[in-house]
Design a protein around this motif. Sequence first.
Motif, short mmCIF file in Angstrom:
data_model
loop_
_atom_site.label_atom_id
_atom_site.label_comp_id
_atom_site.label_asym_id
_atom_site.label_seq_id
_atom_site.Cartn_x
_atom_site.Cartn_y
_atom_site.Cartn_z
N SER A 521 -4.24 -3.88 -9.59
CA SER A 521 -4.93 -4.44 -8.44
C SER A 521 -6.02 -5.41 -8.90
CB SER A 521 -5.56 -3.33 -7.58
OG SER A 521 -6.57 -2.65 -8.29
N ASN A 523 -9.60 -7.30 -7.10
CA ASN A 523 -10.51 -7.40 -5.96
C ASN A 523 -11.55 -8.47 -6.23
OD1 ASN A 523 -13.33 -6.40 -4.68
ND2 ASN A 523 -11.64 -5.85 -3.34
N ASN A 543 -8.39 -8.30 -1.54
CA ASN A 543 -7.78 -7.33 -2.44
C ASN A 543 -6.28 -7.60 -2.57
OD1 ASN A 543 -8.40 -4.72 -3.94
ND2 ASN A 543 -6.60 -4.12 -2.75
N LEU A 544 -5.80 -7.59 -3.80
CA LEU A 544 -4.37 -7.70 -4.11
C LEU A 544 -3.95 -6.44 -4.84
CD1 LEU A 544 -1.63 -9.17 -4.47
CD2 LEU A 544 -2.60 -10.23 -6.53
N ASP A 545 -2.92 -5.76 -4.32
CA ASP A 545 -2.48 -4.48 -4.87
C ASP A 545 -0.98 -4.55 -5.11
OD1 ASP A 545 -2.20 -1.85 -5.59
OD2 ASP A 545 -2.99 -1.00 -3.74
N LEU A 546 -0.58 -4.30 -6.35
CA LEU A 546 0.83 -4.33 -6.73
C LEU A 546 1.23 -2.96 -7.26
CD1 LEU A 546 0.75 -7.65 -8.81
CD2 LEU A 546 1.27 -7.43 -6.38
N VAL A 576 3.89 -4.92 -2.44
CA VAL A 576 2.80 -5.87 -2.64
C VAL A 576 1.91 -5.77 -1.41
CG1 VAL A 576 2.14 -8.29 -2.89
CG2 VAL A 576 4.22 -7.45 -4.01
N LYS A 577 0.62 -5.60 -1.63
CA LYS A 577 -0.31 -5.44 -0.52
C LYS A 577 -1.46 -6.43 -0.66
CE LYS A 577 -3.52 -2.09 1.57
NZ LYS A 577 -4.13 -0.75 1.43
N LEU A 578 -1.71 -7.19 0.41
CA LEU A 578 -2.81 -8.15 0.46
C LEU A 578 -3.73 -7.78 1.62
CD1 LEU A 578 -0.84 -11.48 -0.03
CD2 LEU A 578 -2.61 -10.66 -1.56
#
Length: 768
Positions: A521, A523, A543-546, A576-578
């Motif tokens: 991730s 942030n 936030n970018l979460d992979l 993938v979460k943004l």
Amino acid sequence: MNRHLIYILLVIAAAVAVTGCNITKSVPDGDALYTGATVKIEDSVLSSKKKKSMRSDLASLIRPKPNKKILGVRFKLAMYNLAGNPKKEGGFRGWLKNKVGEPPVLLSDVNHLRTAEILQSSLENTGYFHAKVTGDTTVKGKKATATYVAKPGPQYKIREVVFNKDSSILTKTIDSAAKNSLLKPGDPFDLGVIKSERDRIDAYLKERGFYYFDGDYLIIRTDSTIGNHEVNLYVHVKPQTPKEARLVYRINNIYIFPSFRLNSATNDTLKANASYYKGYYVADRRKLYKPRMFEQSMQFKPGDVYNRTDHNLSLNRLVNLNVFKFVKNRFEVVPGGADTPRLNTYYYLTPMPKKSLRSEINASTKSNNLTGSSLTVGWRNRNTFRGGELFAVDATGGFEVQFSGNFKGYNTYRGGLETSLTFPRFLVPFIQINTRGGFVPTTKLLLGYDLLNKQKLYTMNSFRAGFSYIWKENIYKEHQLSPISVSYVQPLKITQEYLDSAAKNLTLQKAIEKQFILGSSYNFNYNELAAGGNGTGLYFNGNLDLSGNIAGLVTGANAKDSNIKYIAGAQFSQYVKLEGDVRHYTKVSSGIIWANRLIVGLGYPYGNSTALPFIKQFFVGGTNSIRAFRSRALGPGTYKDTTSLTFLPDQSGDIKLELNTELRAKLFSIVHGAIFVDAGNIWLYNADSLRPGAEFRASRFMKEIAVGAGVGLRFDISFLVLRLDLAMPLRKPFLPDGERWVIDKINFGDPAWRKENLIFNLGIGYPF
């Protein structure tokens, strides 16, 4: 409680209305209530825009200020009048008069002649050398106003700016800064800009070794006799400027005393115990600190020309090590260095206690009527390996209960243990990274365990581990990169009641699924209010979460084709979460802030997942979200749970849109008020047959937005803000299309409507 709150607000409003009709009640005989001033600009040359700006600037200087108005009512004065003459200062009426109320501002407090002089002086300082301002007052009954008439005349402008030139290094350095001067030919004469120019030159010289220079050594002479309403400005160094202020200083020796106490020995004694390390003398007789820690913190090196930036950055970095309680420094001229002036530098560092205990207690309430508290006890071991490392252990326990109502007995208990080890530097294998700036970068290792017990339903435990780099560019910008982040969640116990409920509502299965998340991730946080300021500024958190990218590539997992893969007995998540959280705060006037927030979240499940894991999904509704709907009870989409359960399931989604706007105003003392509107919803990325209407569709999502509005009170008690909000829905997305706006159905007199639609929120802190 909702009914009582409404009654109280109505009583207060009625009292204000009644007392507002007799606002001059407390004005003494022979005096009048001062209600404000008017500024008039008499000039045939100035544009209307310039006149408006001038009126605003002059009005801000007028004193005294009249009693403040809130929504057109002088509320504080009304409360002062309402209290009358209380017999006891400590009673309710005494509190209302002295704490809430405000005495009337009287005409006898106004000195219009002195105020006219101040306004005239202000105009002269901005180039209106022939300005004239007169003032007078007008009395009507028991009220009075003041009027100020300004005749500014022509404004003088700058024709030429001349920097003195001679052979000295000081004058040459000042001349080299002339190209960036704030004084520009053609600009109006402005004393404020002239003062800023002196400060600019002083700061410029401080960056180039002139340690002892001061802005007061500069004089900027003005020649207003050249005609055509113009002036020439001449920048000079005062003749009486001392010799040391004219010299460029270099850094000589740097001494660091990391165990300094107020009763420590003299510099000479301390220096005798110092050892040399890469340009620095460190007086650490007990070898409590590795010298490398100071080398990474210091921005000065022997032989460098002194500059204020490195001076301040070195202090900031030493403070941000979080090892020392006090940090101060001193510069001392090296004797006999007239040809090459040098400064010895001394840093005095007072350590914090190596080991410490801390505790933190919190209280919370949710709009689903759950009330709870939590206690965290933490142990800190500073300077663990003599390099500024921090080893921390935090134990947390908490609960959420409802003492009556539908959820009585469905209590929630939480417990957890978290350990972390933080290094004040980047830990990168085989690479040494040296950074500059006022903030020390850190590397953090984390290991945690959490236990969640929802009484009568289920018990879950989870394990967390992570490896992160954290660094700040400046006070406004912070980054956090976590190359490795692992979460493992599994149920320990599931009650038969929950299993039976899950059979009726299969979406309940998501909360008790085994979850394995292996990813990374990043942030980024930007906060213009971090340095204080005037209340206006922008906040952004992205936030970018992979997760599961490599595992999915290796295993070839594909949940849509039933080719599901497992790690440690759990289906690993792949997504993938943004998420972006943007807020803007505007200071409308003294005591009034307009706050706005936009949250956009997008989760894209793929490969081994058809939806985000439950702990990574989005939720809306509740105390800090859309306050007209109960916590986690809204959405996704147009879906509404209609199963008859004794508890409410948490509604979650892969996509989120939320908008909030709130106008905040200080009412009196510690009491602040607010009016707000919230809107938004969540959606699923993929269709779910168990939750019809939950899937996101670009063509219809705007029709599925929920809207709520309300009012609130905030009690700002310095160390915390207690918040009470009362909200009601204006638009319900789960109703049939065409019937979702429910403004026309508002009926405060109907108990059934109030029970269903008035949502009371009690919170700690502001919602955003």
